[in-house]
Motif scaffolding. Structure first.
Motif, PDB file in Angstrom:
ATOM      1  N   THR A  12       0.839  -1.196   0.000  1.00 16.13           N
ATOM      2  CA  THR A  12       0.000   0.000   0.000  1.00 16.13           C
ATOM      3  C   THR A  12       0.875   1.247   0.000  1.00 16.13           C
ATOM      4  OG1 THR A  12      -0.063   0.203   2.413  1.00 16.13           O
ATOM      5  CG2 THR A  12      -1.716  -1.253   1.370  1.00 16.13           C
ATOM      6  N   PRO A  13       0.300   2.404  -0.368  1.00 20.87           N
ATOM      7  CA  PRO A  13       1.090   3.635  -0.295  1.00 20.87           C
ATOM      8  C   PRO A  13       1.631   3.900   1.104  1.00 20.87           C
ATOM      9  CG  PRO A  13      -0.862   3.997  -1.627  1.00 20.87           C
ATOM     10  CD  PRO A  13      -1.014   2.632  -1.024  1.00 20.87           C
ATOM     11  N   GLU A  14       0.837   3.581   2.116  1.00 19.77           N
ATOM     12  CA  GLU A  14       1.280   3.788   3.499  1.00 19.77           C
ATOM     13  C   GLU A  14       2.462   2.873   3.838  1.00 19.77           C
ATOM     14  OE1 GLU A  14      -2.635   5.219   2.755  1.00 19.77           O
ATOM     15  OE2 GLU A  14      -1.885   3.156   2.573  1.00 19.77           O
ATOM     16  N   GLN A  15       2.397   1.637   3.370  1.00 23.22           N
ATOM     17  CA  GLN A  15       3.507   0.706   3.606  1.00 23.22           C
ATOM     18  C   GLN A  15       4.757   1.131   2.848  1.00 23.22           C
ATOM     19  OE1 GLN A  15       1.462  -2.846   2.349  1.00 23.22           O
ATOM     20  NE2 GLN A  15       1.010  -3.490   4.447  1.00 23.22           N
ATOM     21  N   ALA A  16       4.569   1.653   1.650  1.00 24.58           N
ATOM     22  CA  ALA A  16       5.710   2.126   0.868  1.00 24.58           C
ATOM     23  C   ALA A  16       6.407   3.275   1.583  1.00 24.58           C
ATOM     24  CB  ALA A  16       5.246   2.560  -0.518  1.00 24.58           C
ATOM     25  N   LEU A  17       5.617   4.208   2.120  1.00 28.70           N
ATOM     26  CA  LEU A  17       6.189   5.333   2.864  1.00 28.70           C
ATOM     27  C   LEU A  17       6.913   4.838   4.112  1.00 28.70           C
ATOM     28  CD1 LEU A  17       6.591   8.338   3.368  1.00 28.70           C
ATOM     29  CD2 LEU A  17       4.300   8.410   4.377  1.00 28.70           C
ATOM     30  N   GLN A  18       6.305   3.892   4.808  1.00 21.46           N
ATOM     31  CA  GLN A  18       6.931   3.354   6.008  1.00 21.46           C
ATOM     32  C   GLN A  18       8.241   2.645   5.678  1.00 21.46           C
ATOM     33  OE1 GLN A  18       6.035   4.052   9.011  1.00 21.46           O
ATOM     34  NE2 GLN A  18       7.572   2.788  10.031  1.00 21.46           N
ATOM     35  N   THR A  19       8.296   2.001   4.523  1.00 21.09           N
ATOM     36  CA  THR A  19       9.523   1.334   4.089  1.00 21.09           C
ATOM     37  C   THR A  19      10.660   2.345   3.927  1.00 21.09           C
ATOM     38  OG1 THR A  19       8.326  -0.448   2.981  1.00 21.09           O
ATOM     39  CG2 THR A  19      10.582  -0.052   2.254  1.00 21.09           C
ATOM     40  N   LEU A  20      10.352   3.503   3.341  1.00 19.77           N
ATOM     41  CA  LEU A  20      11.378   4.542   3.208  1.00 19.77           C
ATOM     42  C   LEU A  20      11.789   5.083   4.568  1.00 19.77           C
ATOM     43  CD1 LEU A  20      10.347   6.700   0.114  1.00 19.77           C
ATOM     44  CD2 LEU A  20      11.926   4.774   0.224  1.00 19.77           C
ATOM     45  N   ALA A 186      -7.716   8.061  -5.532  1.00 16.90           N
ATOM     46  CA  ALA A 186      -8.251   6.701  -5.462  1.00 16.90           C
ATOM     47  C   ALA A 186      -7.506   5.833  -4.448  1.00 16.90           C
ATOM     48  CB  ALA A 186      -8.187   6.049  -6.837  1.00 16.90           C
ATOM     49  N   GLY A 187      -6.451   6.377  -3.835  1.00 11.95           N
ATOM     50  CA  GLY A 187      -5.691   5.624  -2.852  1.00 11.95           C
ATOM     51  C   GLY A 187      -4.709   4.644  -3.457  1.00 11.95           C
ATOM     52  N   GLU A 188      -4.433   4.792  -4.756  1.00 12.34           N
ATOM     53  CA  GLU A 188      -3.514   3.881  -5.427  1.00 12.34           C
ATOM     54  C   GLU A 188      -2.062   4.264  -5.217  1.00 12.34           C
ATOM     55  OE1 GLU A 188      -4.816   4.095  -9.442  1.00 12.34           O
ATOM     56  OE2 GLU A 188      -6.681   3.000  -9.085  1.00 12.34           O
ATOM     57  N   ILE A 189      -1.806   5.547  -5.025  1.00  8.60           N
ATOM     58  CA  ILE A 189      -0.464   6.043  -4.748  1.00  8.60           C
ATOM     59  C   ILE A 189      -0.554   7.145  -3.697  1.00  8.60           C
ATOM     60  CG2 ILE A 189       0.421   5.559  -7.079  1.00  8.60           C
ATOM     61  CD1 ILE A 189       0.239   8.619  -7.591  1.00  8.60           C
ATOM     62  N   ALA A 190       0.577   7.497  -3.134  1.00  2.89           N
ATOM     63  CA  ALA A 190       0.698   8.689  -2.302  1.00  2.89           C
ATOM     64  C   ALA A 190       1.788   9.564  -2.903  1.00  2.89           C
ATOM     65  CB  ALA A 190       1.039   8.327  -0.863  1.00  2.89           C
ATOM     66  N   ILE A 191       1.619  10.876  -2.774  1.00  2.00           N
ATOM     67  CA  ILE A 191       2.606  11.837  -3.244  1.00  2.00           C
ATOM     68  C   ILE A 191       3.039  12.652  -2.029  1.00  2.00           C
ATOM     69  CG2 ILE A 191       3.123  13.719  -4.852  1.00  2.00           C
ATOM     70  CD1 ILE A 191       0.714  12.753  -6.527  1.00  2.00           C
ATOM     71  N   VAL A 192       4.321  12.592  -1.686  1.00  2.16           N
ATOM     72  CA  VAL A 192       4.791  13.228  -0.457  1.00  2.16           C
ATOM     73  C   VAL A 192       6.053  14.039  -0.709  1.00  2.16           C
ATOM     74  CG1 VAL A 192       3.827  11.355   0.957  1.00  2.16           C
ATOM     75  CG2 VAL A 192       6.227  11.254   0.221  1.00  2.16           C
ATOM     76  N   GLY A 193       6.339  14.923   0.218  1.00  5.19           N
ATOM     77  CA  GLY A 193       7.568  15.701   0.180  1.00  5.19           C
ATOM     78  C   GLY A 193       8.432  15.407   1.391  1.00  5.19           C
ATOM     79  N   ALA A 194       9.731  15.638   1.257  1.00  9.50           N
ATOM     80  CA  ALA A 194      10.649  15.375   2.358  1.00  9.50           C
ATOM     81  C   ALA A 194      11.907  16.216   2.185  1.00  9.50           C
ATOM     82  CB  ALA A 194      11.011  13.891   2.423  1.00  9.50           C
ATOM     83  N   VAL A 195      12.628  16.387   3.278  1.00 16.61           N
ATOM     84  CA  VAL A 195      13.893  17.130   3.246  1.00 16.61           C
ATOM     85  C   VAL A 195      14.958  16.318   3.972  1.00 16.61           C
ATOM     86  CG1 VAL A 195      15.097  19.245   3.887  1.00 16.61           C
ATOM     87  CG2 VAL A 195      12.717  19.356   3.143  1.00 16.61           C
ATOM     88  N   TYR A 196      16.093  16.153   3.318  1.00 21.74           N
ATOM     89  CA  TYR A 196      17.225  15.397   3.853  1.00 21.74           C
ATOM     90  C   TYR A 196      18.230  16.349   4.485  1.00 21.74           C
ATOM     91  CZ  TYR A 196      21.557  12.605   3.678  1.00 21.74           C
ATOM     92  OH  TYR A 196      22.732  11.963   3.980  1.00 21.74           O
ATOM     93  N   ASP A 197      18.711  16.009   5.656  1.00 25.12           N
ATOM     94  CA  ASP A 197      19.720  16.809   6.349  1.00 25.12           C
ATOM     95  C   ASP A 197      21.100  16.243   6.034  1.00 25.12           C
ATOM     96  OD1 ASP A 197      21.513  17.938   8.257  1.00 25.12           O
ATOM     97  OD2 ASP A 197      19.854  18.327   9.630  1.00 25.12           O
ATOM     98  N   VAL A 198      21.905  17.004   5.320  1.00 29.15           N
ATOM     99  CA  VAL A 198      23.223  16.491   4.897  1.00 29.15           C
ATOM    100  C   VAL A 198      24.199  16.369   6.065  1.00 29.15           C
ATOM    101  CG1 VAL A 198      22.983  17.387   2.543  1.00 29.15           C
ATOM    102  CG2 VAL A 198      24.101  18.796   4.287  1.00 29.15           C
ATOM    103  N   HIS A 199      23.854  16.944   7.205  1.00 29.56           N
ATOM    104  CA  HIS A 199      24.723  16.855   8.373  1.00 29.56           C
ATOM    105  C   HIS A 199      24.452  15.616   9.208  1.00 29.56           C
ATOM    106  CE1 HIS A 199      26.348  20.876   7.708  1.00 29.56           C
ATOM    107  NE2 HIS A 199      25.115  21.298   7.524  1.00 29.56           N
ATOM    108  N   THR A 200      23.179  15.219   9.298  1.00 27.37           N
ATOM    109  CA  THR A 200      22.801  14.096  10.166  1.00 27.37           C
ATOM    110  C   THR A 200      22.417  12.833   9.387  1.00 27.37           C
ATOM    111  OG1 THR A 200      20.440  14.665  10.241  1.00 27.37           O
ATOM    112  CG2 THR A 200      21.919  15.755  11.831  1.00 27.37           C
ATOM    113  N   GLY A 201      22.045  12.987   8.130  1.00 26.94           N
ATOM    114  CA  GLY A 201      21.575  11.855   7.342  1.00 26.94           C
ATOM    115  C   GLY A 201      20.087  11.568   7.505  1.00 26.94           C
ATOM    116  N   ALA A 202      19.410  12.363   8.321  1.00 29.16           N
ATOM    117  CA  ALA A 202      17.994  12.125   8.600  1.00 29.16           C
ATOM    118  C   ALA A 202      17.102  12.780   7.555  1.00 29.16           C
ATOM    119  CB  ALA A 202      17.630  12.634   9.984  1.00 29.16           C
ATOM    120  N   VAL A 203      16.019  12.085   7.223  1.00 28.82           N
ATOM    121  CA  VAL A 203      15.003  12.614   6.311  1.00 28.82           C
ATOM    122  C   VAL A 203      13.759  12.957   7.115  1.00 28.82           C
ATOM    123  CG1 VAL A 203      13.492  12.105   4.356  1.00 28.82           C
ATOM    124  CG2 VAL A 203      15.861  11.289   4.333  1.00 28.82           C
ATOM    125  N   THR A 204      13.255  14.183   6.921  1.00 32.59           N
ATOM    126  CA  THR A 204      12.005  14.608   7.547  1.00 32.59           C
ATOM    127  C   THR A 204      10.941  14.751   6.478  1.00 32.59           C
ATOM    128  OG1 THR A 204      13.202  15.823   9.266  1.00 32.59           O
ATOM    129  CG2 THR A 204      10.880  16.384   8.926  1.00 32.59           C
TER     130      THR A 204
END
Length: 207
Positions: A12-20, A186-204
């Protein structure tokens, strides 16, 4: 282990996001999965079934496969300076969603982005790159405040523009692609945004 067509179809889109999210957590914790990339090459030679498409900047520090701890065949990786969306990028994203079965489209910006800094000024005097920067300029206009210093020398302003640039890219995908917008509704995909911190490696994830 490479993903099968059945696994791609049932995620699911939610599972795909959780995988990332979980992959980035492993990356930050230095607990990335052990992979034999040559084995993955052999396993995906006939076909691959990615679960996500990631549009990110071409910055050498922001490799989507690394920061999300994914292997060969797991994601479509689209990269361009400033992670903006134009017709060519949009058509590729439409293919990955409507034609190749991904469940998630993520736009990933990052801190300390040279393209964002170049837009904030002073501009780099390269004709073709200047054309690229015009796609990022709306983000500057959309960021309020910072009246004392709206330049590349203000880290807080640069970060605000980077985050807004991601938001505008996500909005552009939804407003400019009827196919992807309908798939998301239709719930077939999700479209999201995120920002990566080059100092910590964390994605928000921001949206």
């Amino acid at each position: 282990m490479t993903r099968t067509q059945k696994e791609q179809a049932t995620i699911t889109p939610e599972q795909a996001l959780q995988t990332l999210k979980e992959g980035n957590q492993r990356f930050v914790a230095r607990e990335m999965r052990s992979r034999d990339l040559c084995d993955e090459v052999e396993a995906t030679g006939a076909a691959a079934y990615p679960f996500a498409s990631i549009l990110s900047c071409m910055d050498s520090r922001v490799s989507s496969e690394f920061i999300f701890d994914q292997g060969i065949g797991d994601i479509f990786s689209l990269r361009i300076a400033g992670n903006f969306v134009n017709d060519d990028i949009l058509s590729s994203l439409e293919y990955t969603g409507a034609g190749a079965g991904v469940r998630l489209i993520a736009v990933v910006g990052h801190s300390e982005c040279a393209a964002i800094k170049a837009v904030c000024g002073p501009h780099i005097e390269l004709e073709k790159f200047a054309q690229t920067l015009t796609h990022i300029e709306p983000a500057i206009a959309a960021v309020p405040g910072f009246d004392a210093d709206r330049s590349s020398g203000n880290p807080a302003f640069v970060q605000a523009v980077a985050e807004k640039n991601v938001d505008l890219a996500v909005q552009h995908i939804r407003s400019s692609s009827a196919v992807l917008e309908q798939m998301e509704r239709a719930g077939e995909i999700a479209i999201v945004g995120a920002v990566y911190d080059v100092h910590t490696g964390a994605v928000t994830f921001t949206s």
